[in-house]
Design an enzyme around this catalytic site. Structure first.
Site: not given
Ligand code: EPU
Length: 345
Positions: A174, A245, A341
Site C-alpha cells: 500500500r 479498508s 489508509e
Molecule cells: N477478520 C476478523 N474480523 C473481520 C474481518 C476479518 O477477525 O471482521 C480477520 C480474519 O481472520 C481474516 C483476517 O482478519 O482472515 C484478514 O481479513 P481479510 O482476509 O478479509 O483481509 P483484510 O486484511 O481485512 C486485505 C486488504 C483488502 C483486500 C483483502 C483481500 C488491507 C488493509 N486490506 O483486507 O484491501 O481486498 O485483504 O486481499 O491490506 C483495501 O485496501 O481497501 C482493501 C479492501
C-alpha cells in the site's frame, strides 16, 4: 480553428463543484475550483495557472480512497484521461497503455475479454487506473505493482512529463514513490506488462476456499470468485458509503509479535517479506468489539471490521472521530498503532 494542429481544448473549469457523487464515502463535499483534465497536454497550463494564483491543489481520481472535508479550497484536478491500447508484444509479455481516468474494474474486464489475463484477482476494486499505483492496490495475493511496466506522469516540481520505470516507483505494501511525494506527480498513463504465460494465483486463504483442491481454474473463474468474495464481505459504495479498508495491516517486529501471541493465542498474522510480521488489522478491530457498531451517522461495517461506513449524513470529522476511538482502543489493548489508509484531503 484546427484543433489537431493547436492541441486539445484547455481543461474545463468548474467553480463550486459538488463532489458527493465523486467520493465513495458519499460525503457532502464541494470543490472551490475544479479543473477537468481529459488530456495530458492540458496539465502544464493548469499547473502554471494554479501557481500564478498561488492556490493549493490536489488530484481526485475515482474518489474511492479519500476522506473529503466539506469544502476543498484552491484547485481540484479531476482526472478523466481515457483510452487503452496494446502498444507492444514480445515473446514474454503484452504491453498495454491505459489512461489514468479509466475505471479500474472496467479495465480488468476488458483485459479478460481480450484474452490478456493477470489482473483477475484485482476485480471489483473501486477507483481509477491512475490512482491504482499510488497506493499499490492489492487483493487476494496480488498487487498492481506485479503487472506495472512504467508510469507516465507530470512532475509538478520539475514542471515536466516523466516516465518512471517500475523500479523507480518504490512499490511496497500500500505504498509507492507517488504516495511518499504528495502534491508532486499527476499520473496520466499506466503501462501494464501482462506475461504471456499465465499462472493462477489462488493461494490466498479466502480465494483458495472457492476452488476444489488440485482444480485448475481459468482467469474468468478466478475473476468471478474474487467478485463473489468482495460482494459478500465489502459494502457496495453505491449503497453504503465507504473507502474499502480504512486501516493498513500494521507491520510489527518479530519480538513484538511473539510477545502478543503469548496473551492472544488466536492472533491473525502473516509473514512479511522483510522478516517482520503483518497483523490483520480487521482482527484487532474486531477483538475490540467495534464490528457493526455505530457512532452517529458513521460506523464499522457489520461483515468486515476494517471497513468504516457512512450511514448517510456522515462527515469527514465524524469518521475521523470514530477512527480515533478505534486507534486508541487498539493501542491500549495490543500496543499497536493503526495507520489510516485513505488520503485525508
Ligand atoms: N477478520 C476478523 N474480523 C473481520 C474481518 C476479518 O477477525 O471482521 C480477520 C480474519 O481472520 C481474516 C483476517 O482478519 O482472515 C484478514 O481479513 P481479510 O482476509 O478479509 O483481509 P483484510 O486484511 O481485512 C486485505 C486488504 C483488502 C483486500 C483483502 C483481500 C488491507 C488493509 N486490506 O483486507 O484491501 O481486498 O485483504 O486481499 O491490506 C483495501 O485496501 O481497501 C482493501 C479492501
Amino acid at each position: 480553428m484546427n484543433r489537431a494542429q493547436n492541441g486539445p481544448l484547455p481543461a474545463k473549469l468548474i467553480p463550486n463543484l459538488g463532489l458527493k457523487h465523486r467520493n465513495t464515502f458519499g460525503f457532502d463535499a464541494s470543490a472551490e475550483l475544479a479543473y477537468e483534465i481529459t488530456s495530458p497536454e492540458q496539465i502544464p497550463a493548469v499547473i502554471s495557472d494554479i501557481a500564478k494564483q498561488k492556490l493549493t491543489w490536489r488530484v481526485l481520481g475515482g474518489g474511492s480512497n479519500v476522506i473529503l472535508p466539506e469544502s476543498l479550497s484552491g484547485a481540484t484536478l479531476l482526472m478523466n484521461i481515457t483510452g487503452q491500447e496494446m502498444i507492444a508484444s514480445d515473446e514474454v509479455a503484452t504491453y498495454l497503455a491505459v489512461g489514468g481516468g479509466v475505471n479500474w474494474h472496467e479495465l480488468v474486464i476488458w483485459t479478460l475479454e481480450n484474452d490478456l489475463p493477470g489482473l483477475e484477482n484485482l476485480a471489483l476494486i473501486p477507483g481509477t487506473v491512475g490512482a491504482a499505483p499510488i497506493q499499490n492496490i492489492g487483493a487476494y495475493g496480488v498487487e498492481v505493482a506485479d503487472y506495472i511496466d512504467s508510469i507516465e506522469a507530470f512532475d509538478a516540481k520539475e514542471q515536466a512529463f516523466v516516465t518512471l520505470r517500475k523500479e523507480a516507483c518504490h512499490f511496497a505494501y500500500r505504498d509507492s514513490y507517488f504516495k511518499q511525494n504528495p502534491h508532486r506527480f499527476i499520473v496520466t498513463q499506466v503501462v501494464f506488462k501482462l506475461p504471456k504465460i499465465w499462472q493462477a494465483r489462488i493461494h490466498y486463504a479466502d480465494l483458495a476456499t472457492q476452488f476444489f483442491e488440485g482444480s485448475n481454474p481459468s482467469p474468468e473463474e478466478i475473476f468471478l470468485a474474487a467478485c463473489k468474495i468482495r460482494t459478500r464481505k465489502l459494502p457496495d459504495p453505491t449503497v453504503i458509503g465507504n473507502a474499502g479498508s480504512f486501516f493498513q495491516n500494521p507491520i510489527v517486529p518479530q519480538e513484538q509479535f511473539e510477545t502478543l501471541l503469548k496473551t492472544h493465542t488466536d492472533l491473525v498474522s502473516y509473514p512479511d517479506a522483510t522478516g517482520k510480521r503483518k497483523l490483520a488489522a480487521a482482527w484487532l478491530v474486531d477483538q475490540c468489539g467495534f464490528k457493526g457498531q455505530r457512532m452517529g451517522d458513521v460506523g464499522v461495517y457489520q461483515n468486515q471490521a476494517l471497513v468504516l461506513v457512512n450511514h448517510g449524513g456522515g462527515t469527514a470529522q465524524d469518521v475521523l472521530g470514530l477512527a480515533k476511538c478505534i486507534q486508541d482502543k487498539v493501542r491500549a489493548e495490543f500496543g499497536v498503532s493503526l495507520q489510516i489508509e485513505p488520503n485525508i484531503f
